[in-house]
Enzyme design. Structure first.
Site, PDB file in Angstrom:
ATOM      1  N   TYR A  67       0.277 -11.544   3.818  1.00  0.00           N
ATOM      2  CA  TYR A  67      -1.001 -11.258   3.151  1.00  0.00           C
ATOM      3  C   TYR A  67      -2.027 -10.880   4.205  1.00  0.00           C
ATOM      4  O   TYR A  67      -2.137 -11.563   5.223  1.00  0.00           O
ATOM      5  CB  TYR A  67      -1.504 -12.500   2.404  1.00  0.00           C
ATOM      6  CG  TYR A  67      -1.559 -12.293   0.910  1.00  0.00           C
ATOM      7  CD1 TYR A  67      -2.312 -11.260   0.372  1.00  0.00           C
ATOM      8  CD2 TYR A  67      -0.849 -13.117   0.038  1.00  0.00           C
ATOM      9  CE1 TYR A  67      -2.351 -11.046  -0.997  1.00  0.00           C
ATOM     10  CE2 TYR A  67      -0.889 -12.918  -1.329  1.00  0.00           C
ATOM     11  CZ  TYR A  67      -1.642 -11.876  -1.842  1.00  0.00           C
ATOM     12  OH  TYR A  67      -1.685 -11.661  -3.190  1.00  0.00           O
TER      13      TYR A  67
ATOM     14  N   GLU B  41      -5.531  -9.428   3.390  1.00  0.00           N
ATOM     15  CA  GLU B  41      -6.758  -8.890   2.779  1.00  0.00           C
ATOM     16  C   GLU B  41      -7.848  -8.745   3.843  1.00  0.00           C
ATOM     17  O   GLU B  41      -8.028  -9.629   4.678  1.00  0.00           O
ATOM     18  CB  GLU B  41      -7.226  -9.817   1.659  1.00  0.00           C
ATOM     19  CG  GLU B  41      -6.323  -9.707   0.444  1.00  0.00           C
ATOM     20  CD  GLU B  41      -6.643 -10.699  -0.655  1.00  0.00           C
ATOM     21  OE1 GLU B  41      -7.734 -11.285  -0.629  1.00  0.00           O
ATOM     22  OE2 GLU B  41      -5.789 -10.877  -1.529  1.00  0.00           O
TER      23      GLU B  41
ATOM     24  N   ASP C  78      -8.395  16.260  -3.473  1.00  0.00           N
ATOM     25  CA  ASP C  78      -7.188  15.441  -3.646  1.00  0.00           C
ATOM     26  C   ASP C  78      -6.003  16.337  -3.275  1.00  0.00           C
ATOM     27  O   ASP C  78      -5.681  17.282  -3.995  1.00  0.00           O
ATOM     28  CB  ASP C  78      -7.124  14.984  -5.108  1.00  0.00           C
ATOM     29  CG  ASP C  78      -5.893  14.127  -5.408  1.00  0.00           C
ATOM     30  OD1 ASP C  78      -4.919  14.180  -4.624  1.00  0.00           O
ATOM     31  OD2 ASP C  78      -5.907  13.425  -6.438  1.00  0.00           O
TER      32      ASP C  78
ATOM     33  N   LYS D 133       4.977  12.564  -1.251  1.00  0.00           N
ATOM     34  CA  LYS D 133       5.378  13.883  -1.762  1.00  0.00           C
ATOM     35  C   LYS D 133       5.772  14.748  -0.556  1.00  0.00           C
ATOM     36  O   LYS D 133       6.707  14.383   0.145  1.00  0.00           O
ATOM     37  CB  LYS D 133       4.249  14.470  -2.610  1.00  0.00           C
ATOM     38  CG  LYS D 133       3.921  13.579  -3.828  1.00  0.00           C
ATOM     39  CD  LYS D 133       2.900  14.205  -4.741  1.00  0.00           C
ATOM     40  CE  LYS D 133       2.677  13.388  -6.001  1.00  0.00           C
ATOM     41  NZ  LYS D 133       1.582  12.406  -5.902  1.00  0.00           N
TER      42      LYS D 133
ATOM     43  N   ARG E 111       6.028   5.456  -0.210  1.00  0.00           N
ATOM     44  CA  ARG E 111       4.986   5.471  -1.247  1.00  0.00           C
ATOM     45  C   ARG E 111       3.708   4.795  -0.787  1.00  0.00           C
ATOM     46  O   ARG E 111       3.738   3.714  -0.208  1.00  0.00           O
ATOM     47  CB  ARG E 111       5.491   4.780  -2.516  1.00  0.00           C
ATOM     48  CG  ARG E 111       6.635   5.503  -3.158  1.00  0.00           C
ATOM     49  CD  ARG E 111       6.889   4.978  -4.542  1.00  0.00           C
ATOM     50  NE  ARG E 111       6.143   5.743  -5.508  1.00  0.00           N
ATOM     51  CZ  ARG E 111       6.639   6.807  -6.137  1.00  0.00           C
ATOM     52  NH1 ARG E 111       7.854   7.215  -5.895  1.00  0.00           N
ATOM     53  NH2 ARG E 111       5.916   7.457  -7.007  1.00  0.00           N
TER      54      ARG E 111
HETATM   55  N1  DSN Z   1       3.190  12.028 -10.839  1.00  0.00           N
HETATM   56  C1  DSN Z   1       2.628  12.992  -9.914  1.00  0.00           C
HETATM   57  C2  DSN Z   1       3.230  14.339 -10.092  1.00  0.00           C
HETATM   58  O1  DSN Z   1       4.373  14.418 -10.501  1.00  0.00           O
HETATM   59  O2  DSN Z   1       2.599  15.332  -9.785  1.00  0.00           O
HETATM   60  C3  DSN Z   1       1.155  13.043  -9.980  1.00  0.00           C
HETATM   61  O3  DSN Z   1       0.619  11.772 -10.031  1.00  0.00           O
END
Ligand code: DSN
Length: 451
Positions: free
Chosen positions: A53, A55, A222, A251, A257
């Protein structure tokens, strides 16, 4: 730990994990927001860091025992600064657990409830966390120049703020900066947002900055989808142009993640408080370690080659699909993702996506600009190249994928009038679909995933 601990203690979960690994191995993920992480990233995520933890922020934690966590977070921030070429007066938060939380933390830091935010209309490619509320009368909304929100306040941001959404040009489906500027002047938002999930083209961040300045709004970019491509320098970067840049890390950035927020240092201290205590408890230190390792990988020279290949692959895939009569929104792509209006093929997103999946080509149904159908059964499909590029695939494999997609569509066109359950039954019985699935599996074997 004993060998096969999970298998012995909890065979049901172990079996599901094995099945998922097999699914990932034997099918091609073309979902543009998915990727596959290196063994080093996965080892860091599965490490002892998950027990701690912490915080608070570096050197200012509410719990003892964070001397190594502090070092880890410091290292992650310094890698993010280097990778995204941050100006001297910018800083970084790496604690938000996901992209939506990162965006909410920014709103908490800079907006008051009932303030106005201006973002991209979700069916045109925006994101839920940019103030989305849903209006079931999609046909009427498709005719409007600007979206002022729907009855169903879907995302919490739509309940807290007044949301105005700009649309892409009705003909070209590209950003119309003059139109966006006009809407900004009419509605005077406190915050302007770009970015989302399905816009296949690059964004002119300088033009958006100028629009924000003209109405004295803050500007948040974003870049969840494009983060890896921007880090590698193969797409425009909003860093140093926007006031705040948010992203997810899993991504195109391929780092496990989580999320990263970049902003001018005075804003980051407010955003830090937005993340904790505003929204979250303790950060997931193991995920931060995964991000740190992934950023380290992205700083290597071969990441730039990877990013370039993602785009080359997307171009080849788009051009092959175009030749096969697929209707590509905006006519193609500048990046890793392709959006296809299936209307001219006489079969819509939900049916197409399920059929592709049965054939081993995993993509998703999607809304599109001018959408008049429900998001549960929209007109389009969305696909992309980050994960197949991670597998090592190049131009020849993109041609194969396009040809398989064409074969699948030809198989399902006569089935378009069936109820979905009947359609699925026919897919399960289709010998032709099985043949394609086997061919895809054969290609997957040549480009194995490193589990
Ligand atoms: N779930 C993501 C996507 O597939 O673009 C966006 O949050």
């Amino acid at each position: 730990m004993k060998k096969n601990e999970l298998k012995n203690q909890d065979p049901k979960v172990a079996a599901l994990i094995e099945l998922e690994k097999k699914r990932q191995s034997e099918k091609l993920s073309l979902i543009p927001s998915e990727n596959f992480f290196s063994p080093a990233v996965r080892e860091a995520i599965g490490s002892a860091l998950m027990h701690k933890y912490s915080e608070g922020n570096i050197d200012k934690r509410y719990y003892e025992g964070n001397e190594y966590i502090d070092e880890l977070e410091r290292l992650t921030i310094s890698r993010a600064k280097e990778l995204f070429r941050l100006p001297e007066d910018w800083d970084v938060n790496v604690q938000a657990l996901a992209g939506s939380n990162a965006n909410l933390a920014v709103y908490l830091a800079i907006l008051n409830t009932k303030d106005t935010m201006m973002s991209m209309y979700l069916p045109d490619g925006g994101h839920l966390s940019h103030g989305w509320s849903y209006e079931p009368d999609m046909k009427n909304e498709a005719r409007q120049e600007v979206y002022l929100g729907g009855k169903r306040k879907v995302h919490i941001s739509s309940r807290l703020f007044n949301v105005v959404q700009y649309k892409t040009d009705p003909k070209t489906h590209l950003f119309n900066y003059d139109h966006i500027s006009k809407i900004a002047k009419q509605h005077k938002p406190q915050l302007i947002i770009t970015g989302g999930t399905a816009y296949p083209r690059d964004i002119d961040y300088k033009k958006m900055r100028a629009i924000a300045d003209s109405v004295k709004a803050l500007y948040m970019a974003d870049i969840a989808h494009e983060a890896g491509l921007i880090a590698a320098g193969v797409l425009n970067s909003p860093v140093g142009i926007a006031d705040v840049v948010t992203m997810t890390t899993h991504k195109t950035l391929r780092s496990g993640r989580g999320a990263i927020i970049l902003a001018k240092a005075d804003l980051i201290s407010k955003i830090n408080r937005g993340v904790l205590p505003g929204l979250q408890g303790g950060p997931f230190n193991n995920n931060i370690a995964g991000i740190c390792v992934g950023l380290g990988e992205a700083l290597q020279a071969d990441f730039k080659l990877y990013a370039k290949q993602i785009i080359t692959n997307a171009h080849v895939l788009a051009s092959e699909l175009d030749k096969l009569g697929f209707d590509l929104l905006t006519g193609g792509t500048d990046k890793h993702l392709i959006l296809i209006n299936m209307t001219n093929k006489g079969i819509f997103g939900k049916y197409t996506a399920r059929a592709m999946d049965k054939a081993g080509l995993v993509l998703n149904m999607n809304t599109m600009p001018g959408e008049t159908r429900s998001p549960a059964d929209p007109s389009a499909i969305r696909l992309g190249t980050p994960l197949v590029t991670t597998r090592g695939m190049k131009e020849p494999e993109m041609k194969l994928i396009a040809a398989w997609m064409d074969r699948v569509v030809k198989i399902i066109q006569p089935l378009a009038g069936l109820k979905f359950s009947e359609f699925e039954k026919q897919l399960d019985e289709s010998k032709e679909i099985r043949i394609i699935a086997n061919e895809v599996k054969g290609l997957c074997k040549k480009f194995p995933l490193n589990f």
